[in-house]
Design an enzyme around this catalytic site. Structure first.
Site, mmCIF file in Angstrom:
data_model
loop_
_atom_site.group_PDB
_atom_site.id
_atom_site.type_symbol
_atom_site.label_atom_id
_atom_site.label_comp_id
_atom_site.label_asym_id
_atom_site.label_seq_id
_atom_site.Cartn_x
_atom_site.Cartn_y
_atom_site.Cartn_z
ATOM 1 N N ASP A 1 -3.120 -18.120 1.242
ATOM 2 C CA ASP A 1 -4.121 -18.801 0.398
ATOM 3 C C ASP A 1 -4.824 -19.894 1.204
ATOM 4 O OD1 ASP A 1 -1.625 -20.015 0.437
ATOM 5 O OD2 ASP A 1 -1.650 -20.660 -1.658
ATOM 6 N N ASP B 1 -12.520 -8.814 4.596
ATOM 7 C CA ASP B 1 -13.783 -8.809 3.837
ATOM 8 C C ASP B 1 -14.352 -10.220 3.771
ATOM 9 O OD1 ASP B 1 -13.523 -6.077 3.238
ATOM 10 O OD2 ASP B 1 -14.340 -6.366 1.212
ATOM 11 N N TYR C 1 0.818 -1.220 0.000
ATOM 12 C CA TYR C 1 0.000 0.000 0.000
ATOM 13 C C TYR C 1 0.851 1.269 0.000
ATOM 14 C CZ TYR C 1 -4.712 -1.862 0.899
ATOM 15 O OH TYR C 1 -5.930 -2.478 0.800
ATOM 16 N N LYS D 1 2.940 -15.185 3.078
ATOM 17 C CA LYS D 1 3.120 -15.962 1.839
ATOM 18 C C LYS D 1 4.613 -16.242 1.726
ATOM 19 C CE LYS D 1 1.647 -17.695 -2.120
ATOM 20 N NZ LYS D 1 0.822 -18.921 -2.183
ATOM 21 N N ASP E 1 -6.535 -6.804 4.432
ATOM 22 C CA ASP E 1 -7.651 -6.149 3.738
ATOM 23 C C ASP E 1 -8.556 -7.215 3.115
ATOM 24 O OD1 ASP E 1 -9.150 -4.061 2.484
ATOM 25 O OD2 ASP E 1 -8.096 -4.501 0.616
HETATM 26 C C1 IPM Z 1 -10.511 -0.985 4.040
HETATM 27 C C2 IPM Z 1 -10.694 -0.414 2.660
HETATM 28 C C3 IPM Z 1 -9.532 0.512 2.336
HETATM 29 C C4 IPM Z 1 -8.265 -0.308 2.353
HETATM 30 C C5 IPM Z 1 -9.665 1.297 1.031
HETATM 31 C C6 IPM Z 1 -10.939 2.104 0.982
HETATM 32 C C7 IPM Z 1 -8.477 2.174 0.764
HETATM 33 O O1 IPM Z 1 -10.827 -1.436 1.738
HETATM 34 O O2 IPM Z 1 -10.411 -0.206 4.998
HETATM 35 O O3 IPM Z 1 -10.481 -2.204 4.174
HETATM 36 O O4 IPM Z 1 -7.906 -0.951 1.359
HETATM 37 O O5 IPM Z 1 -7.595 -0.309 3.376
HETATM 38 MG MG MG Z 2 -11.012 -3.358 2.571
#
Ligand code: IPM
Ligand code: MG
Length: 351
Positions: free
Chosen positions: A218, A246, A142, A187, A242
């Site tokens: 993975d 999710d 990042y 990884k 990240d």
């Molecule tokens: C998160 C989001 C952010 C990230 C984006 C919006 C930059 O996906 O907070 O998980 O990738 O960190």
């Molecule tokens: Mg995110």
């Protein structure tokens, strides 16, 4: 007591959900005798529109003077671009995390009993899931050097051992108060940064009293769906965290339910829901404010040390769910659908 909270609503559904979180905090303040002093700042796409930059200096100043920061979400199709020279809303959020030096992003994933049917996974897989993802937040791909030519592009993933050690230590501390089990995810079979990660994580974790293991990312993605109950605390680098968070969100039925807190060396932490700005549903009052309201729980608990107040919100959320109220994302046939503001009212009433 007086607490200064910077509020950064951002874009899309951000402003709608933030209003509900403030409503709930105000109710907590009334009940327990605290004053929450909110000051709003710009971040993301709305900041680009008004000030030409996703993270105005005034926002950094505001955040610097506050006891905690509450953020909605950033981004939207209006500002999406593949042009490397254009500013993007997400740079505001990444810049803020960096400016606040918040290196550990804590994302609790706990399955609500009431929502077991909202998940796409089988009940027996998700029942009792209670894990925390600790995501490194200021390093990795990042923040490494980025290059863009007409036919090629590169992103550099870099980590310093000090960055790895501090976040792994942080994760071990959290695990110490839970099941005392850390899974460090990398990884290491491919990436040099991951081999450094594994070596440093091992050094740190060996010196603690928590049980630990290493897992390839993975495999972790698969294990989260196959048997999520095996995890207590997962610690991992920025981009893996990240993606895995999710994925883990779906164990609870909806990403709209999940909270996060970002902590660093400074005293001010940043609280935000895990979900994004959901531009497709913005303005329709169907967004789920519970992720943001739960982020206030983390704020009360970890930044202000107000455990009773934090529990009051947690209990209120549970009661509202028990009574059968649901926002659209977690709606089921026999339940009562609540709009964003109704959900906020319901939670506030239960406090
Ligand atoms: C998160 C989001 C952010 C990230 C984006 C919006 C930059 O996906 O907070 O998980 O990738 O960190
Ligand atoms: Mg995110």
């Amino acid at each position: 007591m007086n607490y200064r909270i910077s509020v950064l609503p951002g874009d899309g559904i951000g402003p709608e959900i933030i209003v509900e979180a403030k409503k709930v905090l105000e109710k907590v303040g009334e009940k327990f005798g605290h004053n929450f002093d909110f000051s709003e700042g710009l971040i993301g796409g709305c900041a680009i529109d008004k000030e030409g930059t996703p993270l105005p200096e005034s926002t950094i100043e505001l955040v610097g003077e506050s006891d905690a920061v509450l953020l909605g979400a950033v981004g939207g199709p209006k500002w999406d671009t593949t042009d490397a020279d254009k500013v993007r809303p997400e740079q505001g959020l990444l810049g803020l995390r960096k400016a606040m030096k918040t290196f550990a992003n804590v994302r609790p994933v706990k399955a609500y009993k009431e929502l077991k049917n909202a998940s796409t996974l089988k009940n027996e897989v998700i029942e009792g899931v209670d894990l925390v993802i600790v995501r490194e937040l200021t390093g990795g791909i990042y923040f490494g050097e980025q290059k863009r030519g007409s036919e090629e592009a590169s992103d550099t993933c870099e980590y310093k051992s000090s960055e790895i050690s501090r976040v792994v230590k942080f994760a071990a501390k959290i695990a110490g108060k839970r099941q005392k089990k850390v899974t460090s995810v990398d990884k290491a079979n491919v990436l040099e940064t991951s081999r450094l990660w594994r070596q440093k994580a091992e050094e740190i974790l060996k010196s603690t009293n928590v049980e630990f293991s290493h897992m390839l990312v993975d495999n972790c993605a698969m294990q989260l769906i196959r048997d999520p109950k095996q995890f207590d605390v997962i610690v991992t680098e920025n981009m893996f965290g990240d993606i895995l968070s999710d994925e883990a969100a779906m164990l609870t039925g909806s990403i709209g339910m999940l909270s996060s807190g970002s902590f660093g060396e400074g005293k001010t932490a940043l609280f935000e829901p895990i979900h994004g700005s959901a531009p497709d549903i913005a303005g329709q009052k169907v967004a789920n404010p519970l992720g943001t309201i739960s982020s206030c729980v983390l704020m009360l608990r970890h930044s202000f040390d107000l455990e009773n107040e934090a529990q009051a919100i947690e209990n209120a959320i549970n009661k509202v769910l028990e009574k059968g109220y649901r926002t659209l994302d977690i709606m089921e046939n026999d339940k009562k659908q609540a709009k964003t503001d109704e959900m906020g009212d319901l939670v506030a009433q239960e406090i």
